[in-house]
Design a protein around this motif. Sequence first.
Motif, PDB file in Angstrom:
ATOM      1  N   ALA A 122       0.842  -1.198   0.000  1.00 54.98           N
ATOM      2  CA  ALA A 122       0.000   0.000   0.000  1.00 54.98           C
ATOM      3  C   ALA A 122       0.875   1.244   0.000  1.00 54.98           C
ATOM      4  O   ALA A 122       2.016   1.219   0.474  1.00 54.98           O
ATOM      5  N   PRO A 123       0.381   2.372  -0.514  1.00 51.95           N
ATOM      6  CA  PRO A 123       1.149   3.621  -0.450  1.00 51.95           C
ATOM      7  C   PRO A 123       1.539   3.941   0.991  1.00 51.95           C
ATOM      8  O   PRO A 123       0.700   3.878   1.882  1.00 51.95           O
ATOM      9  N   TYR A 124       2.818   4.298   1.214  1.00 57.60           N
ATOM     10  CA  TYR A 124       3.228   4.624   2.582  1.00 57.60           C
ATOM     11  C   TYR A 124       4.182   5.814   2.663  1.00 57.60           C
ATOM     12  O   TYR A 124       4.822   6.037   3.687  1.00 57.60           O
ATOM     13  N   VAL A 125       4.261   6.613   1.622  1.00 62.40           N
ATOM     14  CA  VAL A 125       5.064   7.834   1.678  1.00 62.40           C
ATOM     15  C   VAL A 125       4.250   8.914   2.393  1.00 62.40           C
ATOM     16  O   VAL A 125       3.114   9.194   2.002  1.00 62.40           O
ATOM     17  N   PRO A 126       4.788   9.523   3.450  1.00 59.86           N
ATOM     18  CA  PRO A 126       4.061  10.628   4.089  1.00 59.86           C
ATOM     19  C   PRO A 126       3.801  11.761   3.090  1.00 59.86           C
ATOM     20  O   PRO A 126       4.658  12.064   2.246  1.00 59.86           O
ATOM     21  N   THR A 127       2.650  12.370   3.195  1.00 57.68           N
ATOM     22  CA  THR A 127       2.274  13.418   2.245  1.00 57.68           C
ATOM     23  C   THR A 127       3.355  14.487   2.130  1.00 57.68           C
ATOM     24  O   THR A 127       3.699  14.926   1.018  1.00 57.68           O
ATOM     25  N   GLY A 128       3.920  14.900   3.250  1.00 58.85           N
ATOM     26  CA  GLY A 128       4.927  15.960   3.233  1.00 58.85           C
ATOM     27  C   GLY A 128       6.217  15.575   2.562  1.00 58.85           C
ATOM     28  O   GLY A 128       7.023  16.453   2.215  1.00 58.85           O
ATOM     29  N   ALA A 129       6.448  14.271   2.372  1.00 61.60           N
ATOM     30  CA  ALA A 129       7.682  13.807   1.730  1.00 61.60           C
ATOM     31  C   ALA A 129       7.547  13.654   0.223  1.00 61.60           C
ATOM     32  O   ALA A 129       8.552  13.441  -0.461  1.00 61.60           O
ATOM     33  N   ILE A 130       6.338  13.775  -0.296  1.00 62.23           N
ATOM     34  CA  ILE A 130       6.131  13.594  -1.742  1.00 62.23           C
ATOM     35  C   ILE A 130       7.001  14.550  -2.563  1.00 62.23           C
ATOM     36  O   ILE A 130       7.649  14.128  -3.534  1.00 62.23           O
ATOM     37  N   PRO A 131       7.091  15.845  -2.217  1.00 61.28           N
ATOM     38  CA  PRO A 131       7.910  16.745  -3.041  1.00 61.28           C
ATOM     39  C   PRO A 131       9.388  16.380  -3.089  1.00 61.28           C
ATOM     40  O   PRO A 131      10.092  16.792  -4.016  1.00 61.28           O
ATOM     41  N   SER A 132       9.880  15.625  -2.121  1.00 59.93           N
ATOM     42  CA  SER A 132      11.299  15.269  -2.099  1.00 59.93           C
ATOM     43  C   SER A 132      11.600  13.955  -2.794  1.00 59.93           C
ATOM     44  O   SER A 132      12.759  13.535  -2.851  1.00 59.93           O
ATOM     45  N   LEU A 169       1.446   6.580  -4.138  1.00 62.43           N
ATOM     46  CA  LEU A 169       2.578   6.982  -3.305  1.00 62.43           C
ATOM     47  C   LEU A 169       2.145   7.515  -1.947  1.00 62.43           C
ATOM     48  O   LEU A 169       2.769   7.213  -0.921  1.00 62.43           O
ATOM     49  N   ASP A 170       1.094   8.323  -1.918  1.00 66.76           N
ATOM     50  CA  ASP A 170       0.734   9.130  -0.751  1.00 66.76           C
ATOM     51  C   ASP A 170      -0.004   8.292   0.291  1.00 66.76           C
ATOM     52  O   ASP A 170      -1.131   7.832   0.063  1.00 66.76           O
ATOM     53  N   GLY A 171       0.630   8.140   1.456  1.00 71.05           N
ATOM     54  CA  GLY A 171       0.022   7.381   2.540  1.00 71.05           C
ATOM     55  C   GLY A 171      -0.567   8.240   3.639  1.00 71.05           C
ATOM     56  O   GLY A 171      -0.845   7.732   4.735  1.00 71.05           O
ATOM     57  N   GLY A 172      -0.739   9.540   3.393  1.00 71.78           N
ATOM     58  CA  GLY A 172      -1.294  10.406   4.428  1.00 71.78           C
ATOM     59  C   GLY A 172      -0.216  11.040   5.279  1.00 71.78           C
ATOM     60  O   GLY A 172       0.980  10.908   5.014  1.00 71.78           O
ATOM     61  N   ASP A 173      -0.623  11.736   6.316  1.00 71.38           N
ATOM     62  CA  ASP A 173       0.304  12.544   7.110  1.00 71.38           C
ATOM     63  C   ASP A 173       1.505  11.758   7.604  1.00 71.38           C
ATOM     64  O   ASP A 173       2.647  12.237   7.549  1.00 71.38           O
TER      65      ASP A 173
END
Length: 265
Positions: A170-180, A194-198
């Motif tokens: 399942a997606p597990y990248v924290p939302t704030g880390a997506i830009p990096s 990609l986006d797993g939430g906060d």
Amino acid sequence: MTGSEARPRPALVARLRAAGCVFAEEEAALLIQASAGSAARLELLVARRVAGEPLEPLLGWVEFAGLRLHVEPGVFVPRRRTERLAERAAAETVARAPATALDLCCGVGAIGAVIADRDPDARLVAADIDPAAVRCARVNLPHATVVEGDLFAPVPPHLRRRFDVIAVNAPYVPTGAIPSLPPEARDHEPVAALDGGDDGLDLHRRIAAEAEAWLAPDGLLLIEASADQAPASAALFAAAGFDAAIERDDERGSTLVTVRAAAPS
């Protein structure tokens, strides 16, 4: 491979290297092969690669755990670290034969393909919310039931409490880390993959809440996480009544949370 393909053109290699492609010579050879002798096609592929598109969708395939799988532009490309999850799921399926297995958040069906390759008799279901990924999964899993929808929602209801093995990436990248994230992922793969939430664990919470309804007695769920997230993920499943543990594969940078349902009384 022809002689010209075996020795990629120096100018082409230089263009790829200047664009930051670490394995420029190998990529050049693959792009030449994918162009099928068309100079115009080759130029288009190279231009797209130099612009930052992932290599695998340009080729139309990705190598995963020794298999060549179909991928299209705009889908999540399976990562090498997930081979560990696929191999563990396949081994468990073989050990429990005749087994029923679910590749949840299947993407292009990479985990399911490894299960099917190692246990052709397994009853296999794969599910994903992304239509493009499901389209690829149906190519890669011709003998499986591949369904489209949100988590367990599209899984045939008669399979409740029937899955011996559930494998989840399942997606597990924290939302704030997506830009990096690297541009290949950030700009060319669906955010929903990609986006797993906060904290990256939104999907883990939902799966922990729903898994009991789908796992067979003594069934095993395997879910990928980052090394930092794994303790919190394991705690979510433990709070839901499961026996949860963490497995790490440092060579491939893989961390799995293993979740076991209660054995039959």
